[in-house]
Design an enzyme around this catalytic site. Structure first.
Site, PDB file in Angstrom:
ATOM      1  NE  ARG A 126      42.472  37.606  37.179  1.00 17.71           N
ATOM      2  CZ  ARG A 126      42.002  38.518  38.019  1.00 17.71           C
ATOM      3  NH1 ARG A 126      40.747  38.463  38.412  1.00 17.71           N
ATOM      4  NH2 ARG A 126      42.768  39.494  38.472  1.00 17.71           N
ATOM      5  CD  GLN A 174      51.057  35.171  39.867  1.00 18.89           C
ATOM      6  OE1 GLN A 174      52.179  35.539  40.240  1.00 18.89           O
ATOM      7  NE2 GLN A 174      50.374  34.233  40.499  1.00 18.89           N
ATOM      8  CG  ASP A 184      45.835  39.977  36.496  1.00 19.60           C
ATOM      9  OD1 ASP A 184      44.953  40.688  35.978  1.00 19.60           O
ATOM     10  OD2 ASP A 184      45.598  39.161  37.400  1.00 19.60           O
ATOM     11  CB  SER A 240      45.794  41.808  39.550  1.00 22.31           C
ATOM     12  OG  SER A 240      44.997  40.636  39.579  1.00 22.31           O
ATOM     13  CE1 TYR A 269      37.659  38.547  37.065  1.00 21.96           C
ATOM     14  CE2 TYR A 269      38.005  36.502  35.847  1.00 21.96           C
ATOM     15  CZ  TYR A 269      38.322  37.836  36.087  1.00 21.96           C
ATOM     16  OH  TYR A 269      39.309  38.433  35.356  1.00 21.96           O
TER      17      TYR A 269
END
Length: 387
Positions: A122, A127, A130, A133, A227
């Site tokens: 991450r 991004q 991902d 997400s 996390y």
């Protein structure tokens, strides 16, 4: 010959998503790939075969054998899925390797290279790839709409000549992407929203989307990659005790807490549910991985007796599939953006010096190359380094 990228119709019951969209097909074709999509693969996501053809894909009959190349998928591959692939094939998608040991070992034995986008590092470069997400964003929204449907009352405060209707009090436990989207959605509907999470950054994140952060004064529990990590037994028990009065005061409780590679943490016990007001609603995003709420079952909505009536307990299942057109659009571009890393002038070139490639690789060249996964599946086995 350009590399073939195959997109299949998902086999799992209830799964409506697909790993390609017309936009993602165009990206892959531009990168030099020949894209093949099983007929009807996008129907549940409102994507026609004609739309795929117009974007540059070829449509193949369902079940057509996969040639060496890249297979894009949504759900983790089963042993049967893997055994239908030729040695040397590459797969890209969600693999859930910690809970799917059989699929991982089958890929190793078959000589299939697997990339788990659910383990993608991450970092900022990741991004656009991902999947956690992008799919959690949709899940958070859907959790609130499920709760609103079951609640049977208005969310926002309403003042009329006949009287005032109080706003719903919403508690969100877990403030990752799904939780933050749930907070924002409940707030937009007019609810009074509070939330709790054990990560250090969560207080500011909750406030940024309009929620009130509940500080239980338990300290933080951050793991790598943004996390949360699992709480020790005594801290977990104390967390439940401190949450109990907040749950009792809430009309709606939404839970989204998860710990990678482990069963979902238990946040709400049966005793805590018993203290809630009749008509309240609980929705558990983690029902498929053990449940944040005691008694939640994935795919089930049931009534639980409390003093003076009952509450509704909903265990989420295939929740992103409820929003399949949007979920597929985002997921497909995640897959295409990652797959583009593997393509050089239409051929696959696996650069394990690239942090994203190495960090998401699970099996390659007949080995489990992810140290985390190898350690989890066979703790006593020496882990070989990635090629």
């Amino acid at each position: 010959m350009p590399v073939t990228v195959r997109v299949r119709a998902e086999r799992a019951s209830g799964e409506k998503r697909v790993a390609a969209s017309p936009e993602s097909v165009k990206k892959l074709v531009t990168a030099g790939a020949a894209v093949e999509i099983e007929a009807g693969a996008g129907e549940a996501s409102l994507i026609s075969d004609a739309a795929y053809r117009a974007a540059g894909a070829a449509i193949v009959p369902p079940g057509t054998a996969v040639a060496s190349g890249v297979l894009l998928h949504v759900r983790p591959l089963t042993v049967d899925d893997v055994e239908a692939l030729p040695s040397g094939a590459i797969t890209v998608g969600m693999l859930d390797p910690f809970q799917n040991a059989a699929g991982v070992e089958a890929a190793r034995d078959r000589g299939v290279t697997t990339f788990a986008l659910d383990l993608l590092p991450r970092i900022s470069r990741a991004q656009s790839m991902d999947v956690l997400s992008s799919q959690a964003l949709l899940a958070g929204y859907r959790l609130v709409t499920l709760a609103a449907d079951a609640f049977g009352r208005m969310f926002g405060m309403t003042m009329t000549a006949a009287g005032t209707l109080a706003p719903a009090r919403v508690l969100v436990l877990g403030a990752g992407v799904a939780g933050l989207q749930a907070i924002a959605t409940a707030k937009r509907l007019g609810g009074i929203v509070s939330a709790n999470d054990v990560r250090a950054a969560s207080a500011d994140e909750v406030r940024s989307v309009g929620g009130t952060f509940i500080d239980l004064d338990l300290g933080t529990a951050d793991a790598a990659g943004g996390y949360a990590k699992e709480l020790a037994e005594d801290r977990a028990r104390r967390q439940q005790e401190l949450l109990a009065p907040h749950i009792a005061a809430s009309d709606i409780v939404i839970t989204t807490a998860a710990v990678p590679g482990r069963a979902a943490p238990r946040l709400v016990t049966a005793a805590m549910i018993a203290g809630m007001k009749p008509g309240s609603v609980l929705v558990d995003l983690a029902a498929e991985t053990g449940g944040n709420i005691e008694g939640s079952v994935a795919g089930e909505r049931r009534r639980v007796a409390v003093e003076g009536g009952a509450v509704t307990l909903i265990g989420a299942r295939d929740i992103q599939s409820d929003l399949a057109p949007d979920a597929s659009k985002l997921y497909a571009m995640n897959c295409a953006n990652f797959t583009a890393l593997l393509l050089k002038e239409g051929e696959t070139v696996l650069d394990f010096d690239d942090e994203l490639v190495a960090g998401s690789a699970i099996t390659h060249d007949g080995r489990i190359v992810s140290e985390r996964v190898a350690a989890a599946l066979a703790p006593s086995t020496m882990v070989e380094e990635s090629a």
